[in-house]
Design a protein around this motif. Structure first.
Motif, PDB file in Angstrom:
ATOM      1  N   TRP A  10       0.793  -1.222   0.000  1.00  0.00           N
ATOM      2  CA  TRP A  10       0.000   0.000   0.000  1.00  0.00           C
ATOM      3  C   TRP A  10       0.830   1.279   0.000  1.00  0.00           C
ATOM      4  CZ3 TRP A  10      -4.117   1.490  -2.000  1.00  0.00           C
ATOM      5  CH2 TRP A  10      -4.627   2.750  -1.710  1.00  0.00           C
ATOM      6  N   PRO A  11       1.930   1.405   0.754  1.00  0.00           N
ATOM      7  CA  PRO A  11       2.689   2.661   0.703  1.00  0.00           C
ATOM      8  C   PRO A  11       3.178   2.990  -0.721  1.00  0.00           C
ATOM      9  CG  PRO A  11       3.359   1.381   2.607  1.00  0.00           C
ATOM     10  CD  PRO A  11       2.464   0.502   1.774  1.00  0.00           C
ATOM     11  N   LYS A  12       3.639   1.980  -1.455  1.00  0.00           N
ATOM     12  CA  LYS A  12       4.096   2.208  -2.832  1.00  0.00           C
ATOM     13  C   LYS A  12       2.919   2.477  -3.767  1.00  0.00           C
ATOM     14  CE  LYS A  12       8.353  -0.452  -2.552  1.00  0.00           C
ATOM     15  NZ  LYS A  12       9.091  -1.600  -3.088  1.00  0.00           N
ATOM     16  N   VAL A  13       1.829   1.747  -3.581  1.00  0.00           N
ATOM     17  CA  VAL A  13       0.633   1.980  -4.396  1.00  0.00           C
ATOM     18  C   VAL A  13       0.154   3.408  -4.193  1.00  0.00           C
ATOM     19  CG1 VAL A  13      -1.811   1.361  -4.696  1.00  0.00           C
ATOM     20  CG2 VAL A  13      -0.083  -0.441  -4.478  1.00  0.00           C
ATOM     21  N   GLU A  14       0.136   3.848  -2.962  1.00  0.00           N
ATOM     22  CA  GLU A  14      -0.300   5.210  -2.657  1.00  0.00           C
ATOM     23  C   GLU A  14       0.615   6.242  -3.321  1.00  0.00           C
ATOM     24  OE1 GLU A  14      -2.298   7.223   1.213  1.00  0.00           O
ATOM     25  OE2 GLU A  14      -0.363   6.241   1.550  1.00  0.00           O
ATOM     26  N   ARG A  15       1.924   5.985  -3.338  1.00  0.00           N
ATOM     27  CA  ARG A  15       2.865   6.900  -4.010  1.00  0.00           C
ATOM     28  C   ARG A  15       2.557   6.995  -5.498  1.00  0.00           C
ATOM     29  NH1 ARG A  15       8.685   5.136  -2.634  1.00  0.00           N
ATOM     30  NH2 ARG A  15       9.168   6.602  -4.300  1.00  0.00           N
ATOM     31  N   VAL A  16       2.260   5.850  -6.125  1.00  0.00           N
ATOM     32  CA  VAL A  16       1.923   5.869  -7.554  1.00  0.00           C
ATOM     33  C   VAL A  16       0.625   6.636  -7.778  1.00  0.00           C
ATOM     34  CG1 VAL A  16       1.286   4.450  -9.551  1.00  0.00           C
ATOM     35  CG2 VAL A  16       3.207   3.771  -8.111  1.00  0.00           C
ATOM     36  N   LEU A  17      -0.360   6.433  -6.920  1.00  0.00           N
ATOM     37  CA  LEU A  17      -1.622   7.171  -7.055  1.00  0.00           C
ATOM     38  C   LEU A  17      -1.396   8.677  -6.936  1.00  0.00           C
ATOM     39  CD1 LEU A  17      -3.998   4.786  -5.048  1.00  0.00           C
ATOM     40  CD2 LEU A  17      -3.908   5.086  -7.538  1.00  0.00           C
ATOM     41  N   HIS A  18      -0.494   9.094  -6.048  1.00  0.00           N
ATOM     42  CA  HIS A  18      -0.159  10.518  -5.920  1.00  0.00           C
ATOM     43  C   HIS A  18       0.553  11.024  -7.175  1.00  0.00           C
ATOM     44  CE1 HIS A  18      -1.664  11.056  -1.919  1.00  0.00           C
ATOM     45  NE2 HIS A  18      -0.818  10.188  -1.381  1.00  0.00           N
ATOM     46  N   LEU A  19       1.418  10.197  -7.774  1.00  0.00           N
ATOM     47  CA  LEU A  19       2.089  10.584  -9.021  1.00  0.00           C
ATOM     48  C   LEU A  19       1.064  10.777 -10.137  1.00  0.00           C
ATOM     49  CD1 LEU A  19       5.192   8.206  -8.924  1.00  0.00           C
ATOM     50  CD2 LEU A  19       5.202  10.700  -8.661  1.00  0.00           C
ATOM     51  N   ILE A  20       0.075   9.894 -10.197  1.00  0.00           N
ATOM     52  CA  ILE A  20      -0.992  10.023 -11.195  1.00  0.00           C
ATOM     53  C   ILE A  20      -1.773  11.316 -10.964  1.00  0.00           C
ATOM     54  CG2 ILE A  20      -3.153   9.016 -12.043  1.00  0.00           C
ATOM     55  CD1 ILE A  20      -1.881   6.231 -11.328  1.00  0.00           C
ATOM     56  N   ASP A  21      -2.093  11.593  -9.699  1.00  0.00           N
ATOM     57  CA  ASP A  21      -2.797  12.839  -9.367  1.00  0.00           C
ATOM     58  C   ASP A  21      -1.991  14.058  -9.812  1.00  0.00           C
ATOM     59  OD1 ASP A  21      -4.862  11.391  -8.191  1.00  0.00           O
ATOM     60  OD2 ASP A  21      -4.115  11.666  -6.140  1.00  0.00           O
ATOM     61  N   ALA A  22      -0.669  14.031  -9.596  1.00  0.00           N
ATOM     62  CA  ALA A  22       0.188  15.155  -9.977  1.00  0.00           C
ATOM     63  C   ALA A  22       0.211  15.345 -11.494  1.00  0.00           C
ATOM     64  CB  ALA A  22       1.605  14.934  -9.447  1.00  0.00           C
ATOM     65  N   ILE A  23       0.214  14.248 -12.239  1.00  0.00           N
ATOM     66  CA  ILE A  23       0.178  14.328 -13.705  1.00  0.00           C
ATOM     67  C   ILE A  23      -1.134  14.965 -14.151  1.00  0.00           C
ATOM     68  CG2 ILE A  23      -0.032  12.896 -15.793  1.00  0.00           C
ATOM     69  CD1 ILE A  23       2.129  11.051 -14.475  1.00  0.00           C
ATOM     70  N   GLU A  24      -2.241  14.529 -13.564  1.00  0.00           N
ATOM     71  CA  GLU A  24      -3.541  15.105 -13.895  1.00  0.00           C
ATOM     72  C   GLU A  24      -3.606  16.582 -13.512  1.00  0.00           C
ATOM     73  OE1 GLU A  24      -6.533  11.277 -13.740  1.00  0.00           O
ATOM     74  OE2 GLU A  24      -6.045  12.262 -11.843  1.00  0.00           O
ATOM     75  N   ALA A  25      -2.977  16.960 -12.389  1.00  0.00           N
ATOM     76  CA  ALA A  25      -2.978  18.360 -11.956  1.00  0.00           C
ATOM     77  C   ALA A  25      -2.245  19.249 -12.960  1.00  0.00           C
ATOM     78  CB  ALA A  25      -2.336  18.482 -10.574  1.00  0.00           C
ATOM     79  N   ARG A  26      -1.326  18.672 -13.737  1.00  0.00           N
ATOM     80  CA  ARG A  26      -0.625  19.426 -14.782  1.00  0.00           C
ATOM     81  C   ARG A  26      -1.447  19.505 -16.073  1.00  0.00           C
ATOM     82  NH1 ARG A  26       3.398  16.333 -12.388  1.00  0.00           N
ATOM     83  NH2 ARG A  26       4.926  17.583 -11.286  1.00  0.00           N
ATOM     84  N   GLY A  27      -2.633  18.913 -16.061  1.00  0.00           N
ATOM     85  CA  GLY A  27      -3.495  18.955 -17.242  1.00  0.00           C
ATOM     86  C   GLY A  27      -3.192  17.873 -18.261  1.00  0.00           C
ATOM     87  N   ILE A  28      -2.501  16.826 -17.840  1.00  0.00           N
ATOM     88  CA  ILE A  28      -2.138  15.729 -18.737  1.00  0.00           C
ATOM     89  C   ILE A  28      -2.990  14.515 -18.393  1.00  0.00           C
ATOM     90  CG2 ILE A  28      -0.277  14.191 -19.489  1.00  0.00           C
ATOM     91  CD1 ILE A  28       1.706  16.407 -18.550  1.00  0.00           C
ATOM     92  N   ASP A  29      -3.594  13.907 -19.421  1.00  0.00           N
ATOM     93  CA  ASP A  29      -4.364  12.682 -19.226  1.00  0.00           C
ATOM     94  C   ASP A  29      -3.368  11.528 -19.045  1.00  0.00           C
ATOM     95  OD1 ASP A  29      -5.982  10.434 -19.377  1.00  0.00           O
ATOM     96  OD2 ASP A  29      -7.179  11.215 -21.044  1.00  0.00           O
ATOM     97  N   PRO A  30      -3.447  10.777 -17.943  1.00  0.00           N
ATOM     98  CA  PRO A  30      -2.483   9.698 -17.697  1.00  0.00           C
ATOM     99  C   PRO A  30      -2.423   8.641 -18.806  1.00  0.00           C
ATOM    100  CG  PRO A  30      -3.787  10.107 -15.744  1.00  0.00           C
ATOM    101  CD  PRO A  30      -4.378  10.935 -16.836  1.00  0.00           C
TER     102      PRO A  30
END
Length: 172
Positions: free
Chosen positions: A112-132
């Protein structure tokens, strides 16, 4: 064979033969026991099997993030995320539980700690306006490799994304 048994056999066969060269991803949701979901991805169609199970169908070349979590009375037993790219029928691929026939694994993370980190990375990509789903597959491989050795992955920015899109456009 009774009519019910024949229908059951046909239904089972249909579950294991994706139609129209589509990859199928079976999702199960039993609250606080087994929870599978797609964090991002663009399915072509959906088939609802019952109130707890459904199948999403993805065309070849689709990128998706599949999250799988399971627990028992002692706590979490499975927590993982896979970022996958679907393949053409009969193309080489890795086997992944609940994914038929399989897919190319761009990123695989357990715990879960690593999964959560990946989910945060996905959120950051979306926050930049990029579709994952449009992110460079090389970036997902980079994230996988960095996390596998305990390092922090580099952020995926607009400059990197534009370069990837231009490279893809010219067919490199």
């Amino acid at each position: 064979m009774t009519g019910l048994a024949a229908a059951s056999t046909r239904a089972a066969r249909a579950l294991h033969t994706p139609p129209d060269n589509l990859t199928q991803v079976e999702l199960v949701w039993i609250e606080k026991q087994i929870e599978h979901w797609v964090r991002f991805g663009r399915e072509r169609r959906e088939q609802i099997l019952d109130r707890r199970r459904r199948i999403l169908f993805f065309p070849p070349g689709s990128v998706l993030a599949l999250v799988r979590w399971a627990a028992n009375e002692h706590g979490t037993v499975v927590s993982r995320i896979d970022i996958l790219r679907t393949v053409e029928r009969d193309a080489p691929c890795q086997t992944i539980p609940t994914v038929t026939p399989g897919a190319e694994v761009l990123l695989h993370v357990d715990g879960w700690p690593k999964v959560e980190r990946v989910l945060h990375l996905i959120d950051a990509i979306e926050a930049r306006g990029i579709d994952p789903i449009e992110v460079s597959p090389d970036h997902w491989r980079h994230v996988h490799n960095r996390m596998a050795v305990g390092e922090t992955p580099r952020a995926y920015g607009l400059r990197q994304h534009r370069a990837f899109l231009m490279r893809r456009e010219i067919g490199a």
